[in-house]
Motif scaffolding. Structure first.
Motif, PDB file in Angstrom:
ATOM      1  N   VAL A   6       0.857  -1.058  -0.017  1.00  0.00           N
ATOM      2  CA  VAL A   6       0.206  -0.334   0.050  1.00  0.00           C
ATOM      3  C   VAL A   6       0.537   1.435   0.141  1.00  0.00           C
ATOM      4  O   VAL A   6       0.117   1.849  -0.205  1.00  0.00           O
ATOM      5  CB  VAL A   6      -0.785   0.123   1.252  1.00  0.00           C
ATOM      6  CG1 VAL A   6      -0.383  -0.185   2.604  1.00  0.00           C
ATOM      7  CG2 VAL A   6      -2.538   0.659   1.146  1.00  0.00           C
ATOM      8  N   ASN A   7       1.841   1.404   0.874  1.00  0.00           N
ATOM      9  CA  ASN A   7       3.404   1.776   0.666  1.00  0.00           C
ATOM     10  C   ASN A   7       4.302   2.302  -0.942  1.00  0.00           C
ATOM     11  O   ASN A   7       4.915   3.206  -0.885  1.00  0.00           O
ATOM     12  CB  ASN A   7       3.754   1.889   1.620  1.00  0.00           C
ATOM     13  CG  ASN A   7       4.766   1.265   2.042  1.00  0.00           C
ATOM     14  OD1 ASN A   7       4.457   0.258   1.237  1.00  0.00           O
ATOM     15  ND2 ASN A   7       4.970   0.937   2.484  1.00  0.00           N
ATOM     16  N   VAL A  29      -2.754  -3.943  -2.113  1.00  0.00           N
ATOM     17  CA  VAL A  29      -3.159  -3.104  -3.601  1.00  0.00           C
ATOM     18  C   VAL A  29      -3.462  -2.952  -4.710  1.00  0.00           C
ATOM     19  O   VAL A  29      -2.196  -3.852  -4.684  1.00  0.00           O
ATOM     20  CB  VAL A  29      -2.912  -1.453  -3.772  1.00  0.00           C
ATOM     21  CG1 VAL A  29      -3.917  -0.273  -2.461  1.00  0.00           C
ATOM     22  CG2 VAL A  29      -1.830  -0.856  -4.114  1.00  0.00           C
ATOM     23  N   MET A  80      -5.319 -11.295  -0.314  1.00  0.00           N
ATOM     24  CA  MET A  80      -5.364  -9.485   0.212  1.00  0.00           C
ATOM     25  C   MET A  80      -5.631  -9.345   0.977  1.00  0.00           C
ATOM     26  O   MET A  80      -6.884  -9.446   2.251  1.00  0.00           O
ATOM     27  CB  MET A  80      -6.397  -8.951  -1.593  1.00  0.00           C
ATOM     28  CG  MET A  80      -5.616  -9.097  -2.443  1.00  0.00           C
ATOM     29  SD  MET A  80      -4.378  -8.466  -2.962  1.00  0.00           S
ATOM     30  CE  MET A  80      -5.028  -6.510  -3.258  1.00  0.00           C
ATOM     31  N   ASN A  81      -5.381  -8.357   2.072  1.00  0.00           N
ATOM     32  CA  ASN A  81      -5.795  -7.349   3.031  1.00  0.00           C
ATOM     33  C   ASN A  81      -5.172  -5.880   2.984  1.00  0.00           C
ATOM     34  O   ASN A  81      -5.052  -5.587   1.307  1.00  0.00           O
ATOM     35  CB  ASN A  81      -4.729  -8.200   4.629  1.00  0.00           C
ATOM     36  CG  ASN A  81      -3.117  -8.253   4.060  1.00  0.00           C
ATOM     37  OD1 ASN A  81      -3.181  -7.272   4.223  1.00  0.00           O
ATOM     38  ND2 ASN A  81      -3.240  -9.380   4.451  1.00  0.00           N
ATOM     39  N   ASP A  82      -5.347  -5.334   3.930  1.00  0.00           N
ATOM     40  CA  ASP A  82      -5.695  -3.657   4.023  1.00  0.00           C
ATOM     41  C   ASP A  82      -3.583  -3.561   4.083  1.00  0.00           C
ATOM     42  O   ASP A  82      -3.406  -1.776   3.206  1.00  0.00           O
ATOM     43  CB  ASP A  82      -6.418  -2.596   5.371  1.00  0.00           C
ATOM     44  CG  ASP A  82      -5.308  -3.029   6.480  1.00  0.00           C
ATOM     45  OD1 ASP A  82      -4.428  -3.874   6.041  1.00  0.00           O
ATOM     46  OD2 ASP A  82      -5.936  -3.215   7.632  1.00  0.00           O
ATOM     47  N   GLN A  83      -2.861  -4.277   3.789  1.00  0.00           N
ATOM     48  CA  GLN A  83      -1.349  -4.463   3.314  1.00  0.00           C
ATOM     49  C   GLN A  83      -1.063  -3.708   2.078  1.00  0.00           C
ATOM     50  O   GLN A  83       0.189  -3.758   1.807  1.00  0.00           O
ATOM     51  CB  GLN A  83      -0.455  -5.145   3.617  1.00  0.00           C
ATOM     52  CG  GLN A  83      -0.278  -4.840   5.626  1.00  0.00           C
ATOM     53  CD  GLN A  83       0.442  -6.548   5.863  1.00  0.00           C
ATOM     54  OE1 GLN A  83       1.818  -6.427   5.950  1.00  0.00           O
ATOM     55  NE2 GLN A  83      -0.013  -7.402   6.129  1.00  0.00           N
TER      56      GLN A  83
END
Length: 297
Positions: A176-177, A259, A254-257
């Motif tokens: 995500v970063n 995209v 997939m998870n919030d880490q």
């Protein structure tokens, strides 16, 4: 002229090279050359100009024959598909090889349900890497296989029926970063200098990635390969690594880490149910109908 002769001509036409076509068709170069001369003799016209041995030239008659040949092969495939339900199944055991996506695509529970409804047939599903599944199908160890179209392209339609089960989009997966994570789409040129992790050769995904990059004269920087999607995803966490995987196959990991982003022109691949043409029967077609009709939205 046989249907295999027609398919052989199509391969020669598309590759413009006798020896390369012979490899794809599992024939010797001399046997393929003999077949092509026999076709030309039967038609009483030259189809192929062999003056340049490195790249054959197709005559105007050869162009005309190619387009008719494509229609004949398509009609042959349709005929064999239509005939299959009329062949009664004599199988007491049906062994199906599949690439390891049965869980993500909800295939395993469907096949289990189908199996419970056909007590007279011992149905077995074996997951393996794509290149191994293909080899075991060709060797006759599997009566059918569930593999990607990127892996079935070498199978001749005169020999194997390829029934589409579903389509999936190739996606770019990033932390995500990651600097590219803010973009809605990402071009391959932007990935050329990124550190990529990938499924290995034989997976059907690796071959597609290499092909996409090669078309743009690029070479991906793949520094890590694994047969397990969860392992690839673990290498993305807290890193600047990137991977390309199919949307539905990676969704459970997939998870919030992470995209998921698309290419500017989306790339899709089919998952196919493949079996030898002449072995198609009521059981095979019933299974394909069951797998496609019961697919969840």
């Amino acid at each position: 002229m046989t249907i295999n002769d027609i398919q052989a001509y199509i391969m020669v036409y598309e590759l413009r090279h006798i020896s390369n076509a012979a490899v794809e068709l599992h024939l010797s170069q001399s046997e393929l050359s003999k077949r092509m001369r026999a076709v030309e003799n039967e038609l009483n016209i030259q189809l192929i100009d062999t003056y340049n041995k490195r790249r054959l030239q197709i005559t105007p008659a050869g162009e005309t024959f190619y387009h008719h040949a494509l229609k004949m092969i398509a009609d042959y495939e349709a005929m064999m598909q239509a005939l299959a339900p009329n062949r009664p199944s004599t199988l007491s055991q049906l062994t199906i090889g599949a690439i390891p996506v049965s869980s993500q695509y909800h295939l395993a529970p469907k096949i289990a349900t189908f199996n419970s409804n056909h007590a007279d047939v011992a149905l077995t599903l074996i997951e393996d890497e794509g290149n191994h599944v293909l080899a075991r199908l060709l060797a006759g160890e599997f009566q059918a296989a569930i593999i990607r179209d990127t892996q079935t392209s070498a199978l001749q339609p005169t020999d194997f029926q390829k029934q589409p089960l579903l389509s999936d989009e190739l996606k770019i997966i990033l932390p995500v970063n990651h600097p590219l994570a803010q973009q809605p789409t990402i071009r391959l040129h932007e990935l050329a200098h990124q550190s990529l992790v990938s499924l290995p050769a034989g997976s059907g995904v690796y071959e597609l990635i290499m092909s996409l990059f090669a078309r743009q004269n690029l070479k991906p920087n793949i520094f890590f390969e694994s047969t397990h999607i969860e392992t690839l995803m673990a290498t993305l966490a807290n890193s600047q690594n990137v991977t390309l995987l199919f949307k539905r196959s990676v969704a459970p990991f997939m998870n919030d880490q992470f995209v998921m982003r698309s290419l500017p022109i989306p790339v899709f691949s089919q998952l196919q149910f493949v079996y030898p043409q002449r072995a198609g029967n009521q059981l095979m077609t019933d299974l394909v109908d069951f797998l496609t009709a019961s697919e969840p939205e």
